[in-house]
Design an enzyme around this catalytic site. Structure first.
Site, PDB file in Angstrom:
ATOM      1  N   ASP A   1      33.238  50.220  31.674  1.00 43.93           N
ATOM      2  CA  ASP A   1      34.062  50.265  32.875  1.00 43.93           C
ATOM      3  C   ASP A   1      34.661  51.656  33.052  1.00 43.93           C
ATOM      4  O   ASP A   1      35.131  52.265  32.093  1.00 43.93           O
ATOM      5  CB  ASP A   1      35.177  49.218  32.749  1.00 43.93           C
ATOM      6  CG  ASP A   1      36.013  49.086  33.989  1.00 43.93           C
ATOM      7  OD1 ASP A   1      35.475  48.656  35.018  1.00 43.93           O
ATOM      8  OD2 ASP A   1      37.218  49.406  33.930  1.00 43.93           O
TER       9      ASP A   1
ATOM     10  N   ASP B   1      32.735  25.883  34.627  1.00 46.66           N
ATOM     11  CA  ASP B   1      33.901  25.364  33.903  1.00 46.66           C
ATOM     12  C   ASP B   1      33.504  24.095  33.163  1.00 46.66           C
ATOM     13  O   ASP B   1      32.920  23.184  33.746  1.00 46.66           O
ATOM     14  CB  ASP B   1      35.024  25.075  34.907  1.00 46.66           C
ATOM     15  CG  ASP B   1      36.185  24.314  34.285  1.00 46.66           C
ATOM     16  OD1 ASP B   1      36.414  24.486  33.081  1.00 46.66           O
ATOM     17  OD2 ASP B   1      36.845  23.555  35.016  1.00 46.66           O
TER      18      ASP B   1
ATOM     19  N   ASP C   1      34.272  29.239  31.702  1.00 49.12           N
ATOM     20  CA  ASP C   1      34.476  29.526  30.280  1.00 49.12           C
ATOM     21  C   ASP C   1      33.147  29.846  29.610  1.00 49.12           C
ATOM     22  O   ASP C   1      32.074  29.740  30.220  1.00 49.12           O
ATOM     23  CB  ASP C   1      35.171  28.351  29.587  1.00 49.12           C
ATOM     24  CG  ASP C   1      34.553  27.010  29.952  1.00 49.12           C
ATOM     25  OD1 ASP C   1      33.338  26.842  29.737  1.00 49.12           O
ATOM     26  OD2 ASP C   1      35.281  26.136  30.474  1.00 49.12           O
TER      27      ASP C   1
ATOM     28  N   ASP D   1      39.702  22.733  33.981  1.00 46.13           N
ATOM     29  CA  ASP D   1      40.898  23.462  34.431  1.00 46.13           C
ATOM     30  C   ASP D   1      40.637  24.330  35.656  1.00 46.13           C
ATOM     31  O   ASP D   1      41.532  25.030  36.143  1.00 46.13           O
ATOM     32  CB  ASP D   1      41.483  24.308  33.299  1.00 46.13           C
ATOM     33  CG  ASP D   1      40.551  25.439  32.853  1.00 46.13           C
ATOM     34  OD1 ASP D   1      39.418  25.538  33.374  1.00 46.13           O
ATOM     35  OD2 ASP D   1      40.962  26.225  31.973  1.00 46.13           O
TER      36      ASP D   1
ATOM     37  N   GLU E   1      29.705  52.845  34.334  1.00 47.96           N
ATOM     38  CA  GLU E   1      30.095  52.793  35.745  1.00 47.96           C
ATOM     39  C   GLU E   1      30.713  54.135  36.102  1.00 47.96           C
ATOM     40  O   GLU E   1      31.740  54.530  35.551  1.00 47.96           O
ATOM     41  CB  GLU E   1      31.118  51.680  35.979  1.00 47.96           C
ATOM     42  CG  GLU E   1      31.644  51.641  37.409  1.00 47.96           C
ATOM     43  CD  GLU E   1      32.936  50.854  37.548  1.00 47.96           C
ATOM     44  OE1 GLU E   1      33.139  50.248  38.610  1.00 47.96           O
ATOM     45  OE2 GLU E   1      33.748  50.845  36.597  1.00 47.96           O
TER      46      GLU E   1
END
Length: 549
Positions: free
Chosen positions: A208, A29, A37, A33, A277
């Site tokens: 995915d 980060d 990111d 926050d 996957e």
């Protein structure tokens, strides 16, 4: 839109590649926050490159309501503000190129968020231009769902919509409606989103739930399943989903033609690759073979076969030989951990005292298997599954099945960078989206950098060994007969032959070398104690022997 050129690369770079998975929420980060990111990924890429990997795989960072941590996409062609902006992504791409890392991104195209503009329009009426973009069906005469299909996240795989007065299909959360891939317009729209990122320079896609794109058009009910949970991954008997034989809600034959269209698109660019996957229960390896054989569909796939509790010689040999018998010219990507399963050190180690040993043996084994391999952030530190309270959970799957199943948050906690820093250096903020366990902070990168025999240094050595020996990348693999407590095989390519014998048990084992192997020249693998004594290999518990043949 910025379009990046990709430097000339070997079209087969993916074959035998080592891919490092980054879970953006939990990597680094930079805003305080408590959520990772893209700028944080960029800042930490030198650590990834130092491991000796070939590519990174980013879990979803697209615009999303985050009902399923980004696997519910509402805009496929943008970065969620939580993670930054497209300009940050471009900067990350430039840094990855500087470090010699290729970039693979997660492409979640079997379903969208229910907030996606496509679904908002689709559910508005039965006559709008996108009315057939999702899987809609009328109820049975008694008002119940069209089929008995179930959601992986619990309950029926259908949700009633009062506006259309129909049910829509969702394999996952109610907030993740399934797209109707029988509609060519849907296929074209999804290929356009793939093209967007190809033009931006990405080198490939992790697809995915790649066998979930199509459903049975006749809407036939699934029969019951007699399910063997040996080596199962996320799906367990706590979830009734595993009680069905999923013949009709996924893995449909029409998927093949779409995968060919996808492959043709990637082949129109240079040096791009896909890794799918495949979650198909006991059929996973045959589905993998179908999707990767022929050089006109997916480049490679991975399954859940090594993402379960089994870590013994007989099971690993069974999986590998099944692949050899089933997959002709296709390709497999192996992994012991990812963002969906309990970390493998916790699954495989029988006590805290052997966790480092298991971590080192696991990467040594993974790095000498035939196929490409995926590593999951933090495994290079030997991180264990975090123990979280119910109040800490963010994973809808874990919340749904608590306490029988604690979900996936335990493997998604933030990365540990600096032992003495608050939150182990993950953030300068006061709070993290998931807690950083103290035992993880003690294993932070800086602490392990200072220890020559650390798990981190062993990962680097194992991956360097893999790169130094071409047979380990894509050479032949031949198993030797042993008792069921030892795993023995030879990797061979271009005149170089390497013998490996793994003892995955908790007791010492001896192995008498077959005379047909000829001269044996032991190769030192740091951290292991095996030795050769008059034609007999002596292995300690959780040990490995390597030799030139």
């Amino acid at each position: 839109m910025a379009t990046q050129a990709v430097k000339a690369v070997d079209a087969n770079w993916w074959r035998g590649a080592v891919i490092y998975q980054i879970y953006p929420r939990s990597f680094q980060d930079t805003t305080g926050d408590g959520i990772g990111d893209i700028k944080g990924i960029t800042a930490r890429l030198p650590h990834v490159a130092s491991l000796g990997v070939d590519a990174i795989w980013l879990s979803p960072f697209f615009t999303s309501p985050m009902a399923d941590m980004g696997y519910d996409v509402s805009d496929y062609c943008n970065v969620d503000p939580m993670f930054g902006a497209l300009a940050d992504f471009d900067e990350m791409m430039a840094e990855a190129e500087r470090l010699g890392l290729k970039v693979i991104i997660d492409q979640v195209i079997s379903h969208t968020s229910d907030r996606h503009p496509w679904f908002v329009e689709s559910r508005s009426s039965r006559t709008n231009p996108k009315a057939d973009w999702y899987v809609w069906a009328d109820p049975k005469p008694d008002g119940t769902a069209p089929t008995n299909w179930l959601s992986i996240f619990g309950g029926p795989g259908w949700e009633w919509d009062g506006v259309r007065k129909q049910y829509y299909m969702h394999n996952f959360l109610i907030a993740q409606p399934d797209l109707n891939f029988h509609n060519p317009d849907v296929q074209n729209a999804m290929l356009d989103t793939v093209r967007f990122w190809l033009d931006r320079g990405v080198h490939g896609f992790r697809l995915d739930t790649v066998n979930y794109y199509f459903h049975d058009k006749q809407l036939r009910n699934n029969p019951p399943m007699v399910y063997d949970t040996d080596g199962a991954g996320m799906e367990t008997d706590t979830n009734p989903y595993s009680m069905q034989n999923h013949l009709y809600d996924k893995t449909q034959p029409e998927n093949i033609d779409f995968l060919k269209r996808l492959r043709a698109l990637l082949d129109s660019y240079q040096g791009r690759a896909t890794v799918g996957e495949v979650g198909d229960g006991p059929r996973s390896l045959s589905t993998l073979a179908l999707y990767t054989t022929g050089n006109d569909k997916l480049h490679m796939c991975y399954t859940f076969d090594f993402l379960g509790p089994a870590f013994d010689a007989a099971y690993i040999r069974k999986v590998m030989t099944t692949v050899a018998d089933t997959v002709s010219n296709g390709w497999v990507c192996w992994a012991f951990s990812n963002h969906d399963v309990i970390r493998h050190v916790t699954r495989f180690a029988e006590s805290p005292a052997e966790q480092d040993r298991v971590a080192k043996l696991s990467i040594t084994l993974l790095s000498v298997l035939r196929g490409s391999i995926c590593l999951y952030q933090g495994e290079e530190l030997g991180l264990t599954e975090a123990e979280l309270s119910f109040e800490d959970l963010r994973d809808p799957y874990g919340i749904r099945f608590w306490p029988a199943f604690k979900g996936r948050d335990g493997c998604r906690t933030p990365m540990a960078w600096e032992t003495s820093e608050p939150h182990a250096g993950f953030t300068t903020g006061s709070k993290t989206w998931l807690p950083v366990p103290g035992e993880h902070a003690a294993r932070a990168v800086d602490a392990q950098e200072a220890l020559p025999d650390s798990v981190l240094h062993h990962y680097r050595a194992a991956l360097a060994f893999r790169k130094a020996h071409p047979p380990l990348v894509d050479g032949d693999m031949t198993f030797l007969d042993t008792n069921q407590d030892l795993l023995a095989f030879v990797r061979e390519k271009g005149g170089e032959k390497l013998l490996f014998i793994f003892n995955l048990t908790r007791g010492a084992q001896d192995f008498t070398l077959p005379k047909r192997l000829g001269e044996i020249l032991p190769v030192n693998l740091p951290g292991f104690l095996s030795r050769l004594d008059k034609g007999v290999v002596k292995l300690d518990a959780l040990d490995v022997f390597c030799a030139r043949v």
